[in-house]
Scaffold this motif. Structure first.
Motif: not given
Length: 408
Positions: A101-103, A105-110, A114-115, A152-153
């Motif tokens: 759920t973190s930014d 992870m969104l940027r650098n994992k997904f 996914l957004d 967001f959490l």
């Protein structure tokens, strides 16, 4: 009155520990010991993986036969509806569905796959799929929750709750939280969202136990039950997870534990040493001398001042009683001198001798004998007394571990 419960993740996060491993029979023994300790729930594995299917079928059969006492069995899936659909036929009634759920992870994992809106959509669909399949409880895991902003959490948790989720698992995935911060976040989240926030704390800074308790107390402050994730002996990825026995001891004996912070399950720590020493043996991970409660030095005194005080009254230098943790194991396989064991290449004479020595009645000799051989082959080490006893009492259920070999 809100209560504290334990959801142990040894069979999911613990078995992911690098440079170690555990057989499916070993994972079964983890559930056996958790049941004896009185833990509320075990996250037993990954039901969407093909090689976990026979193991999970065996666990549900053992659960129904009473082998695990009141222990609830749960599965871990990605927050993907297809994972849940593949798992739904195996009989599990409890799930945790995980997504980052973190930014970070969104940027650098997904990496753009996914957004935030898509992340919520996938989670909601997975929760609804699990509930439609008959799940009694569903937790949603916010991986890297400690690096996810409050706004967001909260949005993520409310969307999951409205889809039918029962808890939010807040994952301190990289172990960077501190007790004051996590306690405040849990109180705020639990109060705003209106459901328990489950602690999942890693030990990268040596604070997993302290953070787990602080998060639990935040739940209680908000009027919600608390669920603490643990692993036996604090194993887990990198520096490990919150140690099960340490968390229990801290709640029972820690100074300043809030009034009303009560454990909601009938825990029996007299099984603690047997579990801890078995796990050290099974995982091939030496138990530290200083391991709280169960380590070889947990009640050892040498310096003159300490020894003198302990001899006068052990409470001078001990916070809790040695007897609380139960006896150290003294299994057959560890005896020195002449000994007959039973295992992968053993015969019936040795098999009968061992079970006679244990005082265990074998009701199905052929099936039990073959299970002993298979379980020994799977573990690659001599079977312990508790392992042999479980095989003798529940051979038909354990046979499900080996489809095509033992099912008659």
């Amino acid at each position: 009155m809100p209560l504290i419960h334990f959801l142990d993740v040894t069979n999911r996060d613990g078995v992911q520990t690098a440079r170690t491993g555990l057989s499916k029979f070993g994972k079964t023994m983890v559930n056996f010991y958790l049941g004896r300790l009185g833990v509320a729930q075990s996250e037993i594995g990954f039901p969407f993986l093909f090689h976990e299917v026979p193991y999970i079928r065996a666990q549900t059969a053992l659960e129904q036969a009473g082998a695990f006492g009141g222990l609830r069995l749960s599965g871990w899936c990605r927050a993907v509806a297809a994972d849940v659909e593949r798992s739904a036929t195996l009989g599990l009634k409890h799930y945790n569905l995980s997504i980052s759920t973190s930014d970070q992870m969104l940027r650098n994992k997904f990496r753009g796959r996914l957004d935030r809106p898509a992340l919520i959509r996938e989670t909601v669909e997975a929760v609804r799929t699990a509930k439609a399949a008959g799940a009694q409880t569903v937790g949603v895991n916010a991986e890297d929750g400690s690096r996810t902003d409050d706004g967001f959490l909260t949005e993520f948790a409310i969307a999951a709750r409205e889809a039918g989720a029962d808890r939010l698992r807040y994952c301190d995935t990289i172990g960077g939280d501190t007790p004051g911060r996590i306690g405040e976040r849990f109180a705020k989240l639990a109060g705003t969202v209106g459901m328990p926030i489950e602690t999942h704390c890693h030990n990268d800074l040596g604070m997993a136990v302290a953070n787990s308790l602080a998060g639990a107390f935040g739940n209680l402050d908000a009027g919600q039950d608390a669920w603490i994730n643990t692993c036996v002996n604090g194993i887990g990825e990198r520096s490990g997870n919150a140690d099960l026995v340490s968390c229990i001891l801290a709640l029972r004996h820690g100074f300043g534990v809030p009034a009303g912070a009560e454990i909601g399950d009938p825990l029996d720590l007299t099984w603690a040493r047997r579990f801890a020493w078995w796990a050290s043996y099974a995982f091939g991970q030496p138990l530290p001398n200083h391991q709280p409660g169960v380590g070889p030095n947990a009640f050892a005194h040498e310096s003159g001042i300490h020894a003198d005080g302990a001899l006068k009254d052990h409470r001078n230098y001990e916070l809790y009683d040695d007897e609380e943790l139960g006896p150290f194991p003294h299994d057959r396989h560890a005896r020195a001198g002449r000994i007959v064991l039973t295992g992968e290449y053993g015969g019936l004479a040795g098999f009968r001798h061992v079970f006679d020595d244990l005082g265990v009645e074998v009701t199905d000799e052929q099936l039990t004998f073959r299970l002993v051989q298979l379980c020994n082959a799977a573990t690659g080490r001599p079977l312990t007394d508790d392992e042999l006893r479980l095989i003798a009492v529940y051979p038909n259920e354990l046979a499900l571990l080996y489809p095509g070999l033992l099912i008659r």
